[in-house]
Write an enzyme that holds these catalytic residues in place. Structure first.
Site, PDB file in Angstrom:
ATOM      1  N   GLU A 174       1.382   3.989  -2.699  1.00  0.00           N
ATOM      2  CA  GLU A 174       1.467   5.474  -2.345  1.00  0.00           C
ATOM      3  C   GLU A 174       2.757   5.695  -1.710  1.00  0.00           C
ATOM      4  O   GLU A 174       3.126   5.094  -0.842  1.00  0.00           O
ATOM      5  CB  GLU A 174       0.490   5.745  -1.104  1.00  0.00           C
ATOM      6  CG  GLU A 174      -1.165   5.884  -1.622  1.00  0.00           C
ATOM      7  CD  GLU A 174      -2.131   6.131  -0.386  1.00  0.00           C
ATOM      8  OE1 GLU A 174      -1.766   6.426   0.640  1.00  0.00           O
ATOM      9  OE2 GLU A 174      -3.170   5.661  -0.706  1.00  0.00           O
ATOM     10  N   HIS A 231      -7.618  -1.713  -4.016  1.00  0.00           N
ATOM     11  CA  HIS A 231      -6.178  -1.327  -4.504  1.00  0.00           C
ATOM     12  C   HIS A 231      -5.799  -2.420  -5.638  1.00  0.00           C
ATOM     13  O   HIS A 231      -5.128  -2.219  -6.733  1.00  0.00           O
ATOM     14  CB  HIS A 231      -5.239  -1.351  -3.579  1.00  0.00           C
ATOM     15  CG  HIS A 231      -5.240   0.139  -2.794  1.00  0.00           C
ATOM     16  ND1 HIS A 231      -5.104   1.252  -3.400  1.00  0.00           N
ATOM     17  CD2 HIS A 231      -5.490   0.459  -1.316  1.00  0.00           C
ATOM     18  CE1 HIS A 231      -5.301   2.277  -2.626  1.00  0.00           C
ATOM     19  NE2 HIS A 231      -5.562   1.844  -1.430  1.00  0.00           N
ATOM     20  N   HIS A 246       0.872  -1.273  -0.080  1.00  0.00           N
ATOM     21  CA  HIS A 246      -0.133   0.052   0.044  1.00  0.00           C
ATOM     22  C   HIS A 246       0.821   1.206   0.020  1.00  0.00           C
ATOM     23  O   HIS A 246       0.628   2.119  -0.761  1.00  0.00           O
ATOM     24  CB  HIS A 246      -0.834  -0.038   1.310  1.00  0.00           C
ATOM     25  CG  HIS A 246      -1.869   1.131   0.966  1.00  0.00           C
ATOM     26  ND1 HIS A 246      -1.684   2.440   1.464  1.00  0.00           N
ATOM     27  CD2 HIS A 246      -3.140   0.974   0.817  1.00  0.00           C
ATOM     28  CE1 HIS A 246      -2.868   3.031   1.301  1.00  0.00           C
ATOM     29  NE2 HIS A 246      -3.678   2.355   0.681  1.00  0.00           N
TER      30      HIS A 246
END
Ligand code: CO
Length: 272
Positions: free
Chosen positions: A182, A214, A152
């Protein structure tokens, strides 16, 4: 609290998902938790306000950590072990730790409340998770094909767990890479390394507890900005494993080892 009656409970805390198909990852965690602690009640809380609000619209109710703990208090629990199902000790984990602090003292305090660390909380964790995830790589993967794990990412200092894991993965498998959605290292960085290694084909594998938004959008989505689209656009052949980490028993057991470390033992000690 001075209860004669002791009651121990487990609260599993995840970011949450609104993806119905992702639920099987959570079902697997619950199954293995009950297997390890058959006599202890297991409850859930979601840290994501957005996910809880979305589920509410669909008629499904999930508690925040604070609400779940307040309910456990009302239901007479005296000892609670909270297990973070997050990957790193980032923002979400910090929120859980903060919620727990509210229940440590005063009239709302449990006799004992503990918090189990997230998946990547030590060097040893990173080694174990790297090894366990490499074991999940499909057998069809060829020697010269790369494996790219998609995490993530975060802007929290705990995000350093990702480059640490990238380094360890590389040591275990010369064509294993890690990128995050990210922050850094991103997909461009991973691609640069794959080009340098003259890799032609890449296997994408999520480094996330569930295969939710995601994974379905940022990893394998049809849009131009998914990792699969970007890699194919740049000439790489691409295959993906669309599974959350919590679908793998060996990974869930590592989270549960963290829970076992903080399971209340009746001494009133609060390991952390
Ligand atoms: Co996100």
């Amino acid at each position: 609290m001075n209860n004669d009656e002791e009651k121990t409970g487990i609260l599993l805390v995840t970011f949450g998902t609104s993806y119905e198909r992702a639920q099987k990852a959570f079902d697997n965690i619950e199954r293995l938790t009950r297997q390890r602690y058959p006599d202890t009640e297991v409850r859930w809380a979601y840290t994501s306000d957005i996910i809880r609000a979305k589920l509410k619209e669909e008629g499904e109710h999930l508690d925040s950590p604070v609400t779940a703990l307040a309910k456990m208090q009302d239901d007479g629990f005296t000892h609670v072990a909270v297990q973070s199902l997050h990957i790193i000790a980032g923002t979400e984990y910090g929120e859980v730790a903060e919620a727990i602090r509210m229940f440590r003292q005063g009239s709302r305090g449990f006799d004992e409340i503990t918090l189990g660390k997230p998946l990547l909380a030590s060097y040893e964790d990173v080694e174990k998770v790297s090894t366990a995830m490499l074991e999940q790589v499909p057998e069809q993967r060829g020697q010269d094909e790369a494996v790219v794990f998609m995490g993530h990412g975060s802007h929290h200092p705990a995000q350093l767990a990702y480059p640490a894991m990238a380094a360890i993965l590389k040591r275990l498998d010369r064509n294993a890479y890690l990128g995050v959605v990210e922050g850094e290292p991103g997909i461009e960085d991973v691609m640069r390394q794959c080009r340098q290694a003259e890799v032609k084909k890449i296997w994408l594998i999520p480094l996330m507890s569930v295969a939710g938004d995601h994974v379905h959008n940022d990893m394998v989505g049809d849009g131009d900005d998914s990792w699969k689209s970007i890699l194919e656009e740049n000439g790489f052949e691409c295959e993906a494993v669309v599974k959350g980490m919590a679908e793998f028993d060996s990974i869930v057991e590592l989270w549960l080892d963290h829970l076992t470390r903080v399971m209340p033992d009746g001494t009133g000690n609060q390991p952390e």
